[in-house]
Design a protein around this motif. Structure first.
Motif, PDB file in Angstrom:
ATOM      1  N   HIS A 133      53.713  -1.257  91.737  1.00  0.00           N
ATOM      2  CA  HIS A 133      53.055  -1.439  90.652  1.00  0.00           C
ATOM      3  C   HIS A 133      53.918  -2.238  89.748  1.00  0.00           C
ATOM      4  N   VAL A 134      53.290  -3.234  89.085  1.00  0.00           N
ATOM      5  CA  VAL A 134      53.817  -4.425  88.252  1.00  0.00           C
ATOM      6  C   VAL A 134      53.284  -4.015  86.775  1.00  0.00           C
ATOM      7  N   ALA A 135      54.249  -3.925  86.008  1.00  0.00           N
ATOM      8  CA  ALA A 135      53.822  -3.847  84.542  1.00  0.00           C
ATOM      9  C   ALA A 135      54.192  -4.900  83.747  1.00  0.00           C
ATOM     10  N   VAL A 136      53.467  -5.437  82.923  1.00  0.00           N
ATOM     11  CA  VAL A 136      53.685  -6.757  81.945  1.00  0.00           C
ATOM     12  C   VAL A 136      53.197  -6.117  80.491  1.00  0.00           C
ATOM     13  N   VAL A 137      53.568  -6.987  79.657  1.00  0.00           N
ATOM     14  CA  VAL A 137      53.175  -6.605  78.177  1.00  0.00           C
ATOM     15  C   VAL A 137      52.174  -7.844  77.835  1.00  0.00           C
ATOM     16  N   VAL A 138      50.687  -7.364  77.472  1.00  0.00           N
ATOM     17  CA  VAL A 138      49.911  -8.402  77.142  1.00  0.00           C
ATOM     18  C   VAL A 138      49.321  -7.850  75.709  1.00  0.00           C
ATOM     19  N   ASP A 139      49.799  -8.881  74.715  1.00  0.00           N
ATOM     20  CA  ASP A 139      49.313  -8.444  73.361  1.00  0.00           C
ATOM     21  C   ASP A 139      49.753  -7.153  72.736  1.00  0.00           C
ATOM     22  N   GLY A 140      51.294  -7.043  73.193  1.00  0.00           N
ATOM     23  CA  GLY A 140      51.917  -5.933  72.612  1.00  0.00           C
ATOM     24  C   GLY A 140      51.545  -4.694  73.555  1.00  0.00           C
ATOM     25  N   PRO A 172      58.938 -10.237  80.406  1.00  0.00           N
ATOM     26  CA  PRO A 172      59.714  -8.933  81.014  1.00  0.00           C
ATOM     27  C   PRO A 172      58.884  -8.462  81.867  1.00  0.00           C
ATOM     28  N   VAL A 173      59.278  -7.959  82.882  1.00  0.00           N
ATOM     29  CA  VAL A 173      57.956  -7.044  83.812  1.00  0.00           C
ATOM     30  C   VAL A 173      59.144  -5.997  84.424  1.00  0.00           C
ATOM     31  N   SER A 174      58.306  -4.809  84.728  1.00  0.00           N
ATOM     32  CA  SER A 174      58.856  -3.701  85.294  1.00  0.00           C
ATOM     33  C   SER A 174      57.894  -3.477  86.590  1.00  0.00           C
ATOM     34  N   VAL A 175      58.873  -3.243  87.572  1.00  0.00           N
ATOM     35  CA  VAL A 175      58.152  -3.065  88.855  1.00  0.00           C
ATOM     36  C   VAL A 175      58.347  -1.543  89.492  1.00  0.00           C
ATOM     37  N   ALA A 187      59.424  -4.745  75.869  1.00  0.00           N
ATOM     38  CA  ALA A 187      59.469  -4.796  77.484  1.00  0.00           C
ATOM     39  C   ALA A 187      58.841  -3.637  78.184  1.00  0.00           C
ATOM     40  N   PRO A 188      57.890  -4.014  79.434  1.00  0.00           N
ATOM     41  CA  PRO A 188      57.276  -3.037  80.028  1.00  0.00           C
ATOM     42  C   PRO A 188      58.398  -1.996  80.730  1.00  0.00           C
ATOM     43  N   VAL A 189      57.923  -0.689  80.761  1.00  0.00           N
ATOM     44  CA  VAL A 189      58.603   0.210  81.416  1.00  0.00           C
ATOM     45  C   VAL A 189      57.608   1.150  82.418  1.00  0.00           C
ATOM     46  N   VAL A 190      57.875   0.998  83.645  1.00  0.00           N
ATOM     47  CA  VAL A 190      56.700   1.891  84.390  1.00  0.00           C
ATOM     48  C   VAL A 190      57.378   2.759  85.308  1.00  0.00           C
ATOM     49  N   LEU A 191      56.983   3.871  85.212  1.00  0.00           N
ATOM     50  CA  LEU A 191      57.440   5.082  86.076  1.00  0.00           C
ATOM     51  C   LEU A 191      56.285   5.957  86.746  1.00  0.00           C
ATOM     52  N   HIS A 198      50.885   5.938  87.931  1.00  0.00           N
ATOM     53  CA  HIS A 198      52.088   5.016  87.516  1.00  0.00           C
ATOM     54  C   HIS A 198      51.878   4.790  86.019  1.00  0.00           C
ATOM     55  N   VAL A 199      52.747   5.443  85.120  1.00  0.00           N
ATOM     56  CA  VAL A 199      52.376   5.280  83.651  1.00  0.00           C
ATOM     57  C   VAL A 199      53.279   4.023  82.978  1.00  0.00           C
ATOM     58  N   ALA A 200      52.451   2.996  82.268  1.00  0.00           N
ATOM     59  CA  ALA A 200      53.355   1.954  81.909  1.00  0.00           C
ATOM     60  C   ALA A 200      53.504   1.943  80.102  1.00  0.00           C
ATOM     61  N   VAL A 201      54.821   1.976  79.517  1.00  0.00           N
ATOM     62  CA  VAL A 201      54.716   1.710  78.057  1.00  0.00           C
ATOM     63  C   VAL A 201      55.470   0.557  77.870  1.00  0.00           C
ATOM     64  N   VAL A 202      55.664   0.439  76.544  1.00  0.00           N
ATOM     65  CA  VAL A 202      56.476  -0.721  75.920  1.00  0.00           C
ATOM     66  C   VAL A 202      57.713  -0.301  75.315  1.00  0.00           C
ATOM     67  N   VAL A 203      58.880  -0.594  75.710  1.00  0.00           N
ATOM     68  CA  VAL A 203      60.218   0.094  74.882  1.00  0.00           C
ATOM     69  C   VAL A 203      60.734  -1.500  74.631  1.00  0.00           C
TER      70      VAL A 203
END
Lengths: 215, 215
Positions: B36-43, B78-81, A44-48, A36-41
């Motif tokens: 799988h939970v993604a968040v942004v920490v320090d960008g 913002p989170v992405s799951v 906000a995070p986007v995980v795929l 599962h790859v997370a990036v910031v867009v």
């Protein structure tokens, strides 16, 4: 190579679960098919999820050159990649102590496109990660296929590995009580190969597919 | 409820794979154990796996109140799951067309703590998601256990669902060639329940554990 000491890669709770063994990391990566790859867009995070392969100290992913998602990852911004294997359900005598057996790797870094002259080899590794031995059984990729495919590489440098492989850790009073405790193992199994509807008669299931079906 | 039209939740490629069926989403969520939970920490993105449960239009996760990770998620950023099920390996006649069968849900939003008076019910749902029927077999959580646990809720509002359940889509020239094509199904299976080393004699495996082992 030890895992980094940066705060983001430290397991702050359940520290006994953290591992620093690079071989254990490689074992998890090499036995998994999806990350599962997370990036910031836009903040906000986007995980795929995506398939991946390991090439020594590099994690490889691939996708279409037309995919905005791949282009975002390729821009070189920070990414986080999780590789998770679920090994069992820890059934404790209380809900509180019930949990999962798992192996969980999280990598941090930035991905860069694999150069054209190494793209073919990288794609072979991605094929082999799905079905070991398959790369040698199919025709080489065409120039058009290679041009339509982007392969990205993430250095395996900053990572964290957590392994939960224990038993329920119930309070003494619960152990003395009437409730059952134990573990239900979980694993992924492959079934019988199913031929494609348009498979021509007389083409046998190849060795690579037989092997992967027996795992 | 249809999925959102925001750019982030649109499947831009392979649009035929995108589904807007909320029941299909719920089916995937209800049959999965880990997200799988993604968040942004320090960008930078940080993605971690965790157990979860669905409560109607809400996704629930839980963890220790002492976990910096949980506190970050609880801050309401913002989170992405992602919830992903791997259903098979699509073995095409070329590496290019080889892929995976999967169901992949990605949710977007912000998580908020579940109020104290609904925490017990939420934790029961999380227990039931791991082992259906288990909540009724164990003692209620103690006040100390509830105080040590944080439960977070994410509205199931903005989401995307992709389903890949087809066969290899090879070029005509490859279909006429010598290579095999088909699908190797993958599924998760549970093994025999293993009693904890400290399980007292004479305590039978409970119905919930028998059922989950037979799935």
């Amino acid at each position: 190579m030890p895992s980094s000491d940066s705060p983001r890669t430290q397991v702050t709770r359940l520290a006994e679960k953290q591992r620093h063994d690079r071989r254990a990391l490689d074992q998890l990566l090499d036995s998994s098919r999806v990350c599962h790859v997370a990036v910031v867009v836009d903040g906000a995070p986007v995980v795929l999820p995506t398939a991946f392969a390991r090439d020594g100290d590099t994690l490889l992913i691939h996708g279409s050159t037309g995919s905005p998602w791949m282009r975002t990852v390729a821009e070189g911004g920070p990414v986080s990649v999780a590789v998770t294997a679920l090994d069992g359900i820890v059934v404790a005598r209380s809900a509180f102590e019930s949990s999962l057996r798992y192996r969980s790797a999280v990598l941090f870094g930035a991905a860069t496109p694999v150069p054209d002259d190494r793209q073919g080899a990288a794609l072979d590794l991605l094929t082999e990660a799905l079905v070991p031995g398959r790369a040698a059984e199919v025709r080489p990729s065409t120039r058009r296929e290679l041009a339509a495919t982007m392969v990205l590489a993430l250095p395996i440098r900053r990572w964290s590995l957590k392994v939960s492989d224990g038993w329920p850790d119930d309070e003494t009073v619960d152990v003395a009580g009437p409730a059952w405790a134990g573990v239900v193992p979980l694993r992924e199994v492959a079934g019988e190969p199913q031929p494609a509807p348009d498979l021509r008669d007389g083409i046998p299931v190849p060795p690579s597919v037989i092997r992967v079906s027996e795992r």
